[in-house]
Scaffold this motif. Sequence first.
Motif, PDB file in Angstrom:
ATOM      1  N   THR A 101       3.079  18.977  54.439  1.00 59.77           N
ATOM      2  CA  THR A 101       4.038  20.032  54.573  1.00 59.77           C
ATOM      3  C   THR A 101       3.327  21.450  54.027  1.00 59.77           C
ATOM      4  N   ILE A 102       2.567  21.270  52.838  1.00 57.98           N
ATOM      5  CA  ILE A 102       1.992  22.580  52.337  1.00 57.98           C
ATOM      6  C   ILE A 102       1.100  22.944  53.242  1.00 57.98           C
ATOM      7  N   SER A 103       0.306  22.196  54.149  1.00 55.06           N
ATOM      8  CA  SER A 103      -0.771  22.685  54.990  1.00 55.06           C
ATOM      9  C   SER A 103      -0.005  23.645  55.883  1.00 55.06           C
ATOM     10  N   LYS A 104       1.281  23.703  56.273  1.00 48.68           N
ATOM     11  CA  LYS A 104       1.879  24.498  57.201  1.00 48.68           C
ATOM     12  C   LYS A 104       3.122  25.387  56.769  1.00 48.68           C
ATOM     13  N   TYR A 105       3.177  25.105  55.477  1.00 49.23           N
ATOM     14  CA  TYR A 105       4.332  25.658  54.769  1.00 49.23           C
ATOM     15  C   TYR A 105       4.251  25.751  53.345  1.00 49.23           C
ATOM     16  N   PRO A 106       3.522  26.671  52.529  1.00 50.73           N
ATOM     17  CA  PRO A 106       2.919  26.683  51.290  1.00 50.73           C
ATOM     18  C   PRO A 106       4.003  26.941  50.249  1.00 50.73           C
ATOM     19  N   PHE A 107       4.761  25.862  50.252  1.00 53.01           N
ATOM     20  CA  PHE A 107       5.866  26.019  49.093  1.00 53.01           C
ATOM     21  C   PHE A 107       6.370  24.640  48.771  1.00 53.01           C
ATOM     22  N   ASN A 108       6.637  24.268  47.512  1.00 58.72           N
ATOM     23  CA  ASN A 108       7.043  23.227  46.972  1.00 58.72           C
ATOM     24  C   ASN A 108       8.657  23.120  47.255  1.00 58.72           C
ATOM     25  N   PHE A 109       9.062  22.044  47.446  1.00 58.36           N
ATOM     26  CA  PHE A 109      10.568  22.028  47.725  1.00 58.36           C
ATOM     27  C   PHE A 109      11.304  20.727  47.519  1.00 58.36           C
ATOM     28  N   ARG A 110      12.453  20.591  47.422  1.00 61.14           N
ATOM     29  CA  ARG A 110      12.993  19.185  47.552  1.00 61.14           C
ATOM     30  C   ARG A 110      14.508  19.408  48.380  1.00 61.14           C
ATOM     31  N   LEU A 111      14.509  18.762  49.601  1.00 60.06           N
ATOM     32  CA  LEU A 111      15.576  18.905  50.659  1.00 60.06           C
ATOM     33  C   LEU A 111      16.560  17.789  50.523  1.00 60.06           C
ATOM     34  N   ARG A 112      17.755  17.823  50.309  1.00 58.05           N
ATOM     35  CA  ARG A 112      18.525  16.562  50.276  1.00 58.05           C
ATOM     36  C   ARG A 112      19.555  17.003  51.346  1.00 58.05           C
ATOM     37  N   LEU A 113      19.938  15.949  52.094  1.00 62.80           N
ATOM     38  CA  LEU A 113      21.186  15.910  53.218  1.00 62.80           C
ATOM     39  C   LEU A 113      22.103  14.741  52.648  1.00 62.80           C
ATOM     40  N   HIS A 114      23.450  15.568  52.485  1.00 65.17           N
ATOM     41  CA  HIS A 114      24.607  14.370  51.987  1.00 65.17           C
ATOM     42  C   HIS A 114      25.385  14.550  53.079  1.00 65.17           C
ATOM     43  N   TYR A 115      25.611  13.172  53.635  1.00 64.50           N
ATOM     44  CA  TYR A 115      26.668  12.843  54.370  1.00 64.50           C
ATOM     45  C   TYR A 115      27.874  11.865  53.688  1.00 64.50           C
ATOM     46  N   ILE A 116      29.014  12.650  53.979  1.00 68.52           N
ATOM     47  CA  ILE A 116      30.215  11.988  53.060  1.00 68.52           C
ATOM     48  C   ILE A 116      31.356  11.861  53.981  1.00 68.52           C
ATOM     49  N   LEU A 117      31.928  10.613  54.301  1.00 71.63           N
ATOM     50  CA  LEU A 117      33.108  10.432  55.059  1.00 71.63           C
ATOM     51  C   LEU A 117      34.114  10.607  54.344  1.00 71.63           C
ATOM     52  N   ASP A 132       9.248  24.720  41.610  1.00 75.65           N
ATOM     53  CA  ASP A 132       7.889  25.190  41.561  1.00 75.65           C
ATOM     54  C   ASP A 132       8.200  26.470  40.802  1.00 75.65           C
ATOM     55  N   GLU A 133       6.936  27.283  40.003  1.00 73.34           N
ATOM     56  CA  GLU A 133       6.978  28.522  39.560  1.00 73.34           C
ATOM     57  C   GLU A 133       7.264  29.560  40.436  1.00 73.34           C
ATOM     58  N   ASN A 134       6.732  29.218  41.660  1.00 78.90           N
ATOM     59  CA  ASN A 134       6.578  30.339  42.760  1.00 78.90           C
ATOM     60  C   ASN A 134       8.142  30.394  43.562  1.00 78.90           C
ATOM     61  N   PRO A 135       8.561  31.664  43.993  1.00 78.62           N
ATOM     62  CA  PRO A 135       9.627  31.656  44.835  1.00 78.62           C
ATOM     63  C   PRO A 135       9.457  30.634  46.004  1.00 78.62           C
ATOM     64  N   LEU A 136      10.466  30.014  46.601  1.00 75.27           N
ATOM     65  CA  LEU A 136      10.602  29.204  47.784  1.00 75.27           C
ATOM     66  C   LEU A 136      11.445  30.131  48.830  1.00 75.27           C
ATOM     67  N   LEU A 137      10.808  30.370  49.959  1.00 71.92           N
ATOM     68  CA  LEU A 137      11.413  31.076  51.073  1.00 71.92           C
ATOM     69  C   LEU A 137      11.846  30.058  52.099  1.00 71.92           C
ATOM     70  N   PHE A 138      13.011  30.363  52.535  1.00 65.07           N
ATOM     71  CA  PHE A 138      13.415  29.408  53.755  1.00 65.07           C
ATOM     72  C   PHE A 138      14.783  29.911  54.535  1.00 65.07           C
ATOM     73  N   SER A 139      14.954  29.173  55.426  1.00 62.96           N
ATOM     74  CA  SER A 139      16.212  29.259  56.266  1.00 62.96           C
ATOM     75  C   SER A 139      16.655  27.648  56.550  1.00 62.96           C
TER      76      SER A 139
END
Length: 293
Positions: A101-117, A132-139
């Motif tokens: 991911t870093i090779s195309k999106y130079p940010f450290n992140f953790r993405l979690r998807l919660h599914y709840i019935l 990370d120390e650096n800001p994370l930019l995303f949509s």
Amino acid sequence: MTVELKNDFITVKIAEQGAELISITGNDTSIEYIWQADKQYWGRHAPVLFPFVGRLKNDEYAYDHKTYKMGQHGFARDMLFTAASKSKTSVVLELGSSPETISKYPFNFRLRLHYILNNHQIKVIYDVYNPDENPLLFSIGGHPAFNVPLKNAYLNLENYQIEVAPNVERRQIPLVGPFSDIENAKSVKFNEPIKLSRETFKNDALIYELKQLETTVLLSTPEDDHGVSVTLNGADYVGIWSKYPENSPFVCIEPWWGVADNIKSTGNLSDKSNIYTLEKNKSFEGSYEITVF
């Protein structure tokens, strides 16, 4: 692998590949609500859009004096998530940054998807964390597609309609090709249901600005008692889409925290419309609920 969740009312399946919702079935009716990804029309069910919603100009963006390539809707939809936790009626699927991911999106992140019935409803939570120390930019956003018709095979798109609540005036964002034309947005009212037809999608998706107001979009038909509602909690936009001109038997109701590049986009990520910025150890949460009947 596929994760199955079940309660007394619905059975839900989520693929670990892309953390994609691939099935919502009524236990009593056996109605399948989620589009089954027939590649003749559109080969996805409900992809997760991250780290961008929509298309970038020239499929690229610039950040910190470097240019990166990125296809429409980002990469999360094509990556393998892992189950961080699971019960009979809920699961948390996780994706973290990696050399890939870093090779195309130079940010450290953790993405979690919660599914709840909960009864006839499934809640989807997007949880983005910056380690990370650096800001994370995303949509981020969702792209769930629903079968049309749901039950009676003799029905088609023209028998269905969309209702939006609350009934307040909103801006509709036009598209020029795949790009947003925010400067030429127009105000629309929702006094009457939107009667669907293939021509509804002649200019691609209908995009409405929500300004994070809780909004419910209802897909239904007067011809039977079955339908779907999607309640968006704090989203910036909702997109409503089906393919044109193909007679595609699905409609998408898409919660978005972001939007495709503006036609006047500079290509610089920091200038992108509706980009979110997370500082160190900060989190973002967005959610929506799908209710079936």
